[in-house]
Design an enzyme around this catalytic site. Structure first.
Site, PDB file in Angstrom:
ATOM      1  CG  HIS A   1      -0.297  -0.038   2.541  1.00 34.53           C
ATOM      2  ND1 HIS A   1      -0.862  -0.612   3.642  1.00 34.53           N
ATOM      3  CD2 HIS A   1       0.896   0.461   2.952  1.00 34.53           C
ATOM      4  CE1 HIS A   1      -0.047  -0.457   4.678  1.00 34.53           C
ATOM      5  NE2 HIS A   1       1.034   0.192   4.280  1.00 34.53           N
TER       6      HIS A   1
ATOM      7  CG  HIS B   1       0.803   4.151   7.777  1.00 36.82           C
ATOM      8  ND1 HIS B   1      -0.298   3.732   7.082  1.00 36.82           N
ATOM      9  CD2 HIS B   1       1.800   3.280   7.470  1.00 36.82           C
ATOM     10  CE1 HIS B   1       0.011   2.651   6.363  1.00 36.82           C
ATOM     11  NE2 HIS B   1       1.270   2.362   6.591  1.00 36.82           N
TER      12      HIS B   1
ATOM     13  CG  HIS C   1       8.432  -1.523   3.737  1.00 35.09           C
ATOM     14  ND1 HIS C   1       7.514  -2.512   3.965  1.00 35.09           N
ATOM     15  CD2 HIS C   1       7.798  -0.364   4.050  1.00 35.09           C
ATOM     16  CE1 HIS C   1       6.365  -1.980   4.384  1.00 35.09           C
ATOM     17  NE2 HIS C   1       6.517  -0.666   4.452  1.00 35.09           N
TER      18      HIS C   1
HETATM   19  C1  DHB Z   1       6.441   3.410   2.335  1.00 32.53           C
HETATM   20  C2  DHB Z   1       5.801   2.181   2.466  1.00 32.53           C
HETATM   21  C3  DHB Z   1       4.763   2.013   3.365  1.00 32.53           C
HETATM   22  O1  DHB Z   1       4.112   0.827   3.574  1.00 32.53           O
HETATM   23  C4  DHB Z   1       4.342   3.067   4.114  1.00 32.53           C
HETATM   24  O2  DHB Z   1       3.291   2.874   4.915  1.00 32.53           O
HETATM   25  C5  DHB Z   1       4.967   4.303   4.007  1.00 32.53           C
HETATM   26  C6  DHB Z   1       6.023   4.464   3.113  1.00 32.53           C
HETATM   27  C7  DHB Z   1       7.543   3.614   1.356  1.00 32.53           C
HETATM   28  O3  DHB Z   1       8.038   2.651   0.761  1.00 32.53           O
HETATM   29  O4  DHB Z   1       7.926   4.752   1.123  1.00 32.53           O
HETATM   30 FE    FE Z   2       2.561   1.021   5.456  1.00 36.71          FE
END
Ligand code: DHB
Ligand code: FE
Length: 280
Positions: free
Chosen positions: A12, A59, A193
């Site tokens: 997302h 978030h 990530h």
């Molecule tokens: C990114 C990915 C995410 O899942 C998020 O919530 C905020 C930023 C990113 O890759 O920049």
């Molecule tokens: Fe996220």
């Protein structure tokens, strides 16, 4: 009766939303990513879900760090896209399904899951980016959406096992709702990530591909992965993947894999996407 017919998993990433909103989907950087969703966009036009239960994480947008429910279900009529610092995304408001949402709340709470009931909430990229990936840029979203928010931001997040079990309880709740509805469940976030600290930029393709294999065929084993494994191997934000297990727990053991897609990178993230249909 209502029935869960299919599940969708997708990352997302907020930059995906910005690429759509700013007409950059055919740019060389983005084109291969959006091509990965062509199948799902056609598929969902045929499936025509009445309701999507959309499992996502807020978030620190609607829930600041003073109040962070582990699991919350939004039972309101309508939810606006949140302002995450750049103004709200230019996407339609999300229409809820208060009757089904409150039925799920009562069933799941009576099944010993402590869901927080939320009536008013603005929804951030965690929820709106998956809608844009699946439906493009319509004037109105073509189905009702029940947001289910999971805390994966403030330690401790719920375990994969608890998420999987919650998915099973959600399925039981949906199947006891006395109206013929085609319901889908989506799990969002991930894949590997890390946005912060010395390991920022971490991507682990081996972990991600293993996760994609196992969530289809051996989800009960996958659900046993402890949260430290997500943090160590998939990065601090890789823990978002536990939300996919809620989606998977709500499906049959036997599912048909209709689409699998994996792409690196999008912003700081490895993008994963699955379309799973329940086998009868
Ligand atoms: C990114 C990915 C995410 O899942 C998020 O919530 C905020 C930023 C990113 O890759 O920049
Ligand atoms: Fe996220």
């Amino acid at each position: 009766m209502a029935k869960i017919t299919a599940g969708v998993a997708t990352s997302h990433v907020p930059a995906i939303g910005a690429a759509i909103d700013n007409g950059k989907t055919t740019d060389p950087y983005w084109q291969p990513l959006f091509a990965g969703y062509d199948f799902a966009k056609e598929w969902i036009k045929e499936q025509k879900p009445d309701v999507v239960i959309l499992v996502y994480n807020d978030h620190a947008t609607a829930f600041d760090l003073n109040l962070v429910p582990t699991f919350a279900i939004a039972c309101g009529e309508e939810f606006a896209p949140a302002d995450e610092g750049w103004g709200p995304r230019p996407v339609p408001n999300v229409k809820g399904h208060p009757l089904l949402a409150s039925h799920i709340a009562q069933s799941v709470i009576q099944d010993d899951f402590d869901l927080t009931v939320v009536n008013t909430i603005d929804v951030d990229h965690g929820l709106t980016v998956p809608l844009s990936l699946m439906f493009g840029q319509p004037e109105n979203w073509p189905c009702k959406v029940i947001p289910v928010a999971v805390n994966v931001v403030l330690y401790p997040a719920p375990s994969g096992q608890r998420c999987y079990n919650l998915g099973q309880a959600i399925r039981k709740a949906v199947e006891s709702f006395d109206e013929d509805l085609n319901v889908q469940i989506w799990g969002t976030g991930g894949m590997s990530h890390q946005l912060q600290g010395p390991r920022a930029g971490l991507i682990n393709q081996e972990f991600d591909n293993n996760f994609l294999d196992r969530i289809v065929d051996s989800p009960e084993e996958l659900a046993k992965i402890p949260h430290f494994d997500y943090l160590n191997e998939a990065g601090s934000e890789g823990i978002e993947l536990v939300m996919w297990l809620i989606m998977r727990g709500a499906l049959n053991n036997d599912v048909e894999l209709k689409k699998r897609f994996y792409h690196v990178p999008a912003s700081n993230t490895a993008v994963g996407h699955l379309v799973l249909e329940n086998k009868d």
